[in-house]
Design a protein around this motif. Structure first.
Motif, PDB file in Angstrom:
ATOM      1  N   ALA A   1      35.447 -48.661 -47.381  1.00 39.25           N
ATOM      2  CA  ALA A   1      34.766 -48.586 -46.094  1.00 39.25           C
ATOM      3  C   ALA A   1      33.725 -49.682 -45.921  1.00 39.25           C
ATOM      4  CB  ALA A   1      34.126 -47.209 -45.930  1.00 39.25           C
ATOM      5  N   ALA A   2      32.950 -49.963 -46.960  1.00 43.48           N
ATOM      6  CA  ALA A   2      31.876 -50.952 -46.842  1.00 43.48           C
ATOM      7  C   ALA A   2      32.420 -52.338 -46.520  1.00 43.48           C
ATOM      8  CB  ALA A   2      31.071 -50.988 -48.145  1.00 43.48           C
ATOM      9  N   THR A   3      33.471 -52.751 -47.231  1.00 45.21           N
ATOM     10  CA  THR A   3      34.079 -54.060 -46.974  1.00 45.21           C
ATOM     11  C   THR A   3      34.692 -54.108 -45.591  1.00 45.21           C
ATOM     12  OG1 THR A   3      34.568 -54.329 -49.331  1.00 45.21           O
ATOM     13  CG2 THR A   3      35.786 -55.722 -47.798  1.00 45.21           C
ATOM     14  N   TRP A   4      35.374 -53.032 -45.222  1.00 41.36           N
ATOM     15  CA  TRP A   4      36.024 -52.982 -43.911  1.00 41.36           C
ATOM     16  C   TRP A   4      35.006 -53.116 -42.772  1.00 41.36           C
ATOM     17  CZ3 TRP A   4      35.676 -48.603 -40.483  1.00 41.36           C
ATOM     18  CH2 TRP A   4      36.383 -48.790 -39.285  1.00 41.36           C
ATOM     19  N   VAL A   5      33.874 -52.445 -42.883  1.00 38.04           N
ATOM     20  CA  VAL A   5      32.844 -52.509 -41.836  1.00 38.04           C
ATOM     21  C   VAL A   5      32.336 -53.945 -41.679  1.00 38.04           C
ATOM     22  CG1 VAL A   5      30.492 -51.822 -41.239  1.00 38.04           C
ATOM     23  CG2 VAL A   5      32.120 -50.106 -42.027  1.00 38.04           C
TER      24      VAL A   5
ATOM     25  N   VAL B   1      46.991 -43.268 -35.758  1.00 35.72           N
ATOM     26  CA  VAL B   1      48.345 -42.906 -36.185  1.00 35.72           C
ATOM     27  C   VAL B   1      48.412 -42.762 -37.705  1.00 35.72           C
ATOM     28  CG1 VAL B   1      50.736 -43.718 -36.304  1.00 35.72           C
ATOM     29  CG2 VAL B   1      49.447 -43.938 -34.178  1.00 35.72           C
ATOM     30  N   ALA B   2      47.799 -43.702 -38.417  1.00 31.71           N
ATOM     31  CA  ALA B   2      47.835 -43.667 -39.884  1.00 31.71           C
ATOM     32  C   ALA B   2      47.161 -42.413 -40.425  1.00 31.71           C
ATOM     33  CB  ALA B   2      47.155 -44.910 -40.447  1.00 31.71           C
ATOM     34  N   ALA B   3      46.034 -42.025 -39.823  1.00 30.90           N
ATOM     35  CA  ALA B   3      45.339 -40.819 -40.271  1.00 30.90           C
ATOM     36  C   ALA B   3      46.166 -39.571 -40.011  1.00 30.90           C
ATOM     37  CB  ALA B   3      43.989 -40.712 -39.573  1.00 30.90           C
ATOM     38  N   SER B   4      46.993 -39.600 -38.969  1.00 29.89           N
ATOM     39  CA  SER B   4      47.842 -38.452 -38.641  1.00 29.89           C
ATOM     40  C   SER B   4      49.107 -38.412 -39.489  1.00 29.89           C
ATOM     41  CB  SER B   4      48.227 -38.497 -37.158  1.00 29.89           C
ATOM     42  OG  SER B   4      47.087 -38.462 -36.328  1.00 29.89           O
TER      43      SER B   4
ATOM     44  N   SER C   1      40.979 -40.810 -47.696  1.00 27.83           N
ATOM     45  CA  SER C   1      39.997 -41.805 -47.251  1.00 27.83           C
ATOM     46  C   SER C   1      40.222 -42.223 -45.805  1.00 27.83           C
ATOM     47  CB  SER C   1      40.027 -43.030 -48.167  1.00 27.83           C
ATOM     48  OG  SER C   1      41.331 -43.577 -48.229  1.00 27.83           O
ATOM     49  N   LEU C   2      41.469 -42.162 -45.333  1.00 28.45           N
ATOM     50  CA  LEU C   2      41.746 -42.486 -43.936  1.00 28.45           C
ATOM     51  C   LEU C   2      41.138 -41.443 -43.005  1.00 28.45           C
ATOM     52  CD1 LEU C   2      45.464 -43.719 -43.958  1.00 28.45           C
ATOM     53  CD2 LEU C   2      43.421 -45.072 -43.467  1.00 28.45           C
TER      54      LEU C   2
END
Length: 257
Positions: free
Chosen positions: A101-105, A134-137, A144-145
């Motif tokens: 998450a940190a890198t993505w932000v 969609v990926a989370a679903s 983590s998603l």
């Protein structure tokens, strides 16, 4: 006279206990096979991420009379791939190498600052947020998603740009960095050529032929721009950026960008 030849194999009776049972696949192998199906699904055009709602500036290029035939379309696709490789591939690569998450932000915020074209910026946000939703679903086994979406949904910290989310997701489902970058170039090529068919510039068969022909150019772009840090991200085709920016001013349009 008796024959000394050995009995035929097909007449030989084999006791069931003589047959060796096939070894059941291990849990690790089973998990690896399952991840392959997830990887293929991520690249499937049936995944409703909204990619087919965007033409990457092709519709504006056609109305501006800059793309009028299949030959000019091929040149346009190659330029889109060049620009995608130079500008967005570094974000895909860095997000894939550190899928947290940190890198993505940080990557999302940096890309938000770099995209000055309002049309392409909104298109990136739209596709990225759709991909994460969609990926989370679909990939419910990746907790983590779910956490990522619940934490940042509705916040103003991130903009959910497509390239960093794609790299992050590929890292979580097990893609290596080079395959991830090649996959991103593939879906870009696929979506541009798909837009050309709906704009009636080429037919479906010609589109398949074109995709096969451009594959060599796409691989050349991957080899040219792969494994670069975001500090090397650059715009190589500013005319494309200008064309895409004109999309919002068109009186009649089929695509969102």
């Amino acid at each position: 006279m008796e024959c000394d030849y050995p009995a035929s194999k097909k007449n030989k009776v084999v006791h069931p206990m003589d047959c060796e049972m096939k070894e059941e696949p291990t849990n690790a192998a089973s998990m690896n096979q399952h991840s392959l199906w997830s990887q293929w699904q991520l690249l499937d055009s049936i995944l409703p991420t909204g990619g087919f709602a965007h033409s990457y500036g092709l519709e504006a290029a056609m109305q501006s009379r800059m793309v009028n035939n299949p030959e000019e379309l091929r040149s346009f696709v190659v330029q889109v791939l060049e620009n995608t490789g130079s500008l967005l591939l570094p974000f895909v690569f860095c997000a894939n190498k550190s899928p947290d998450a940190a890198t993505w932000v940080k990557l999302d915020q940096l890309l938000e600052a770099m995209l000055t074209n309002e049309v392409s910026r909104k298109a990136s946000m739209s596709q990225g947020s759709a991909l994460l939703r969609v990926a989370a679903s679909v990939f419910t086994e990746i907790q983590s998603l779910q956490d990522l979406r619940q934490t940042f949904l509705g916040s103003k910290i991130v903009s959910f740009h497509h390239a960093p989310i794609f790299g992050l997701l590929c890292g979580l489902v097990g893609f290596d960095s080079e395959t991830t970058q090649r996959a991103y170039m593939f879906i870009t090529m696929r979506d541009v050529i798909s837009a050309a068919t709906r704009l009636n510039l080429i037919g479906p068969l010609a589109a398949s032929v074109l995709q096969h022909q451009v594959a060599a150019d796409a691989e050349r772009m991957v080899q040219k721009w792969k494994d670069r840090g975001v500090e090397e991200a650059t715009q190589t085709t500013p005319l494309l950026d200008a064309l895409q920016g004109c999309h919002a001013y068109m009186f009649s349009r089929l695509f969102c960008s």
